[in-house]
Write an enzyme that holds these catalytic residues in place. Structure first.
Site, PDB file in Angstrom:
ATOM      1  N   LYS A  68       0.814  -1.218   0.000  1.00  0.00           N
ATOM      2  CA  LYS A  68       0.000   0.000   0.000  1.00  0.00           C
ATOM      3  C   LYS A  68       0.845   1.265   0.000  1.00  0.00           C
ATOM      4  CE  LYS A  68      -2.550  -0.715   3.643  1.00  0.00           C
ATOM      5  NZ  LYS A  68      -2.113  -2.042   4.141  1.00  0.00           N
ATOM      6  N   ARG A 107      -9.723   1.436   9.421  1.00  0.00           N
ATOM      7  CA  ARG A 107      -9.330   0.037   9.559  1.00  0.00           C
ATOM      8  C   ARG A 107     -10.429  -0.798  10.198  1.00  0.00           C
ATOM      9  NH1 ARG A 107      -3.609   0.714   9.266  1.00  0.00           N
ATOM     10  NH2 ARG A 107      -2.504  -1.257   9.379  1.00  0.00           N
ATOM     11  N   ARG A 138      -1.122  -9.154  13.161  1.00  0.00           N
ATOM     12  CA  ARG A 138      -1.643  -8.046  12.349  1.00  0.00           C
ATOM     13  C   ARG A 138      -2.518  -8.569  11.221  1.00  0.00           C
ATOM     14  NH1 ARG A 138       3.846  -6.011  11.128  1.00  0.00           N
ATOM     15  NH2 ARG A 138       2.977  -4.828   9.410  1.00  0.00           N
TER      16      ARG A 138
HETATM   17  P1  ADP Z   1       0.615  -2.362   8.013  1.00  0.00           P
HETATM   18  O1  ADP Z   1      -0.211  -1.989   6.815  1.00  0.00           O
HETATM   19  O2  ADP Z   1       1.829  -3.145   7.653  1.00  0.00           O
HETATM   20  O3  ADP Z   1      -0.192  -2.953   9.126  1.00  0.00           O
HETATM   21  P2  ADP Z   1       0.732   0.392   8.958  1.00  0.00           P
HETATM   22  O4  ADP Z   1       1.919   1.264   8.856  1.00  0.00           O
HETATM   23  O5  ADP Z   1      -0.469   0.759   8.149  1.00  0.00           O
HETATM   24  O6  ADP Z   1       1.268  -1.047   8.591  1.00  0.00           O
HETATM   25  O7  ADP Z   1       0.270   0.259  10.473  1.00  0.00           O
HETATM   26  C1  ADP Z   1       1.175  -0.110  11.493  1.00  0.00           C
HETATM   27  C2  ADP Z   1       0.474  -0.079  12.859  1.00  0.00           C
HETATM   28  O8  ADP Z   1       0.012   1.271  13.128  1.00  0.00           O
HETATM   29  C3  ADP Z   1      -0.780  -0.929  12.985  1.00  0.00           C
HETATM   30  O9  ADP Z   1      -0.492  -2.279  13.281  1.00  0.00           O
HETATM   31  C4  ADP Z   1      -1.489  -0.207  14.158  1.00  0.00           C
HETATM   32  O10 ADP Z   1      -0.893  -0.501  15.402  1.00  0.00           O
HETATM   33  C5  ADP Z   1      -1.208   1.263  13.859  1.00  0.00           C
HETATM   34  N1  ADP Z   1      -2.273   1.860  13.038  1.00  0.00           N
HETATM   35  C6  ADP Z   1      -2.149   2.325  11.757  1.00  0.00           C
HETATM   36  N2  ADP Z   1      -3.327   2.790  11.310  1.00  0.00           N
HETATM   37  C7  ADP Z   1      -4.228   2.622  12.316  1.00  0.00           C
HETATM   38  C8  ADP Z   1      -5.629   2.872  12.458  1.00  0.00           C
HETATM   39  N3  ADP Z   1      -6.363   3.391  11.456  1.00  0.00           N
HETATM   40  N4  ADP Z   1      -6.216   2.572  13.639  1.00  0.00           N
HETATM   41  C9  ADP Z   1      -5.523   2.050  14.633  1.00  0.00           C
HETATM   42  N5  ADP Z   1      -4.210   1.755  14.566  1.00  0.00           N
HETATM   43  C10 ADP Z   1      -3.563   2.029  13.422  1.00  0.00           C
END
Ligand code: ADP
Length: 191
Positions: free
Chosen positions: A14, A89, A145
């Protein structure tokens, strides 16, 4: 004005595709994960509140995440549109986003889901773990995750499909191949 949400499991690519789409459309790519990581490395209060959750592969609480996104969407550079990567999410976050956008008088244009199967995603994340040493890229946290994604994020696709906003793109192949598929979706939307 173009507003885009990017969906897809961790490891779907992404972030890479988000910056290409953002560049093509001339809008900022807003990644909640990136914002959290930047705050953690800068040692801010927000980073302090997010870190333990991220390290475990849990969601950061909505009380932290939602106001952060709301503020970010009101920044001047988002006035001409934005791409959201990693938010919403959960269905709850999708509902909060709906209200934020209603307040701002903005419509959602496209929700793009990048589809990649589980084995491929795990092997990509293991590779990224070796290259980037992200704190949440250890195998047990990655698996968690992914479980959280399937349980909480994937069902959101239906919510957007019901609103005729969802486009699904095959996320396998080279980065350029995936980008070409995504751009074809935008060509169709713009036509
Ligand atoms: P990935 O797509 O590999 O899970 P991200 O960088 O999008 O990586 O997210 C890493 C972490 O950041 C998530 O596992 C969560 O802990 C936190 N996070 C990111 N976006 C959100 C969200 N919309 N709500 C809650 N936690 C989030």
């Amino acid at each position: 004005m173009t507003t885009v949400i990017l969906l897809g499991p961790p490891g779907a690519g992404k972030g890479t595709q988000a910056s290409r789409i953002a560049q093509r459309l001339g809008i900022p790519a807003i990644s909640t994960g990136e914002i959290f990581r930047a705050n953690i490395s800068e040692g801010t209060e927000l980073g302090r509140r997010a870190q333990a959750f991220m390290d475990r592969g849990e969601f950061v609480p909505d009380s932290v995440t939602n106001p952060m996104v709301k503020a970010r969407l009101q920044a001047p550079d988002a006035a001409e549109g934005f791409l959201l990567d990693g938010y919403p999410r959960t269905l709850d976050q999708a509902h909060v986003l709906r209200d934020i956008l209603a307040d701002l008088g903005v419509d959602l244009d496209v929700v793009l889901e990048i589809e990649v199967d589980e084995d491929e995603v795990v092997s990509r994340m293991l590779k990224r773990a070796q290259e980037q040493h992200r704190a949440d890229d250890t195998e047990p946290v990655m698996r968690h995750r992914l479980e959280v994604y399937h349980a909480q994020t994937e069902p959101m696709a239906t919510y957007y499909a019901d609103q005729d906003l969802l486009a699904v793109v095959d996320g396998t192949g080279t980065i350029d191949e995936v980008t070409a598929r995504i751009f074809a979706v935008f060509d169709a939307v713009e036509a």
